[in-house]
Design an enzyme around this catalytic site. Structure first.
Site, PDB file in Angstrom:
ATOM      1  N   HIS A 189       0.429   5.024   6.914  1.00  0.00           N
ATOM      2  CA  HIS A 189       1.145   5.524   5.733  1.00  0.00           C
ATOM      3  C   HIS A 189       1.613   6.969   5.891  1.00  0.00           C
ATOM      4  O   HIS A 189       0.894   7.788   6.460  1.00  0.00           O
ATOM      5  CB  HIS A 189       0.229   5.443   4.502  1.00  0.00           C
ATOM      6  N   ASP A 231      -2.207   8.588   7.733  1.00  0.00           N
ATOM      7  CA  ASP A 231      -3.201   7.756   8.401  1.00  0.00           C
ATOM      8  C   ASP A 231      -2.476   6.842   9.391  1.00  0.00           C
ATOM      9  O   ASP A 231      -1.280   7.025   9.623  1.00  0.00           O
ATOM     10  CB  ASP A 231      -4.028   6.989   7.346  1.00  0.00           C
ATOM     11  N   SER A 233       0.807  -1.225   0.000  1.00  0.00           N
ATOM     12  CA  SER A 233       0.000   0.000   0.000  1.00  0.00           C
ATOM     13  C   SER A 233       0.841   1.276   0.000  1.00  0.00           C
ATOM     14  O   SER A 233       0.324   2.342  -0.324  1.00  0.00           O
ATOM     15  CB  SER A 233      -0.943   0.012   1.213  1.00  0.00           C
TER      16      SER A 233
END
Length: 370
Positions: free
Chosen positions: A338, A335, A38
């Site tokens: 990340h 977040d 991600s």
């Protein structure tokens, strides 16, 4: 009318030929092929039935190319892969492999195979139901590789891959966070497998995966090690740590893996003729950013800008009901997991132009011209 449509067709044909010519002959970066999780997913998970998605607001709020609408990137703006490609002269962002427009000439400047939740090991990320592990990502690159033969002809395509293209791989964190350290799924693995045996497994898988890319004509590799995963807001929140503490075990595992990864890349540089494996020392780079966040203009390196739950907003991922900080550029973390675009810019700058402390044996500008 006939003449004008003929003229238009001729102009289009000449444009097409010059486009192919430019892509195949220009100096500088040819294509950027991005593999990973991600941290660099540019939207592949949008096309999967998965619990790991970032195509919801306010993700992408600062991503200029989409006018601030979510694209499936797990940050507020650009990923490190986006920034590096831009800086090295790629005219477009690498297109997500699963996107409908990932065909024909769109792939000439690169393809992104990364997937939120993906890992080196195939069991990694099972909790999300669907994700692309690295084995599947390389299967997909194999499809792209054949498309390049059709677009450029086999000889030009091979040259384009070997001399002009980058293969960047940012992976490994999920193998710990969403596999080995995850109590629900891995209690069996952790009883039967010591940390060093699990790391052995990861390295052995990764060796095969990198060798497979080499056999498909990849030559310029950028491999990111695992960052200080014990310092992300999620880990700090669930372990109820103070602002300047990190969780010990995840960081120890990351360091153990990183030491083995360094040896693996040395081995591959010696044994795979013509290949250059560059190690991006993400662990030290991010740790330095977290430790000295004030010097870099941040006000916090522990609180998520977008998230909910606990002291550091670190439990519930970013979504429409999350609280969001007023100034995204002051947070190292977007977040619970990340980095923000502001942090990604600092990391990317070191990878592009930094010293061997953070990127070795050469930085990415040197690798492009190598």
């Amino acid at each position: 009318m006939a003449i004008s449509s003929y003229t238009v067709a001729l102009v289009v044909l000449l444009f097409d030929l010059s486009y192919f010519g430019k892509a195949a002959n220009n100096e500088g970066l040819g294509a950027s092929f991005i593999f990973g999780d991600s941290l660099v997913d540019a939207g592949n998970n949008n096309y999967l039935p998965t619990l790991s998605k970032a195509n919801i607001s306010p993700n992408g709020i600062d991503f200029k190319a989409s006018g601030g609408t979510p694209t499936g990137r797990y940050t507020n703006g650009r990923t490190i892969g986006d920034i590096v490609g831009e800086e090295l002269g790629a005219p477009n962002y690498a297109v997500p492999f699963l996107a409908p427009n990932a065909s024909g000439k769109a792939i000439l400047y690169g393809v992104n195979y990364a997937s939120g939740g993906g890992g080196i090991m195939n069991a990694t990320g099972r909790i999300f139901v669907n994700r692309l592990g690295l084995d599947i990502q390389i299967d997909y690159f194999n499809i792209t590789r054949k498309q390049f033969d059709q677009l450029l002809g086999p000889s030009k395509a091979r040259d384009y891959m070997m001399k002009r293209s980058f293969f960047s791989i940012t992976i490994g964190a999920n193998d710990f966070l969403n596999n080995y350290l995850l109590p629900v799924l891995s209690i069996g693995a952790r009883i039967s497998e010591s940390p060093s045996a699990f790391v052995d497994d990861m390295i052995s898988h990764f060796r095969n995966q990198l060798t497979r890319l080499y056999q498909l004509d990849a030559r310029k590799f950028i491999i990111g090690n695992v960052g200080p995963i014990g310092c992300i807001p999620y880990q700090k929140t669930i372990n109820q740590l103070s602002e300047d503490e990190c969780v010990d075990l995840p960081n120890k595992l990351a360091l153990q893996y990183n030491a083995r990864l360094k040896d693996l890349l040395t081995e591959l540089n010696e044994n795979l003729p013509g290949a250059t494996f560059v190690l991006a020392n993400v662990y030290d780079l991010v740790l330095e950013l977290i430790t000295n966040y004030k010097q870099h203009g941040f006000t916090t390196a522990s609180k998520a800008c977008c998230g909910n739950g606990g002291q550091f907003a670190g439990i519930i991922p970013c979504g429409p009901t999350s609280t969001m900080c007023a100034d995204r550029s002051t947070h190292v973390f977007w977040d619970p997991y990340h980095p923000s675009e502001a942090a990604n810019l600092i990391i990317a700058k070191q990878l592009l132009d930094g010293s061997t402390k953070y990127i070795s044996p050469m930085n990415l500008r040197q690798l492009r011209d190598h």
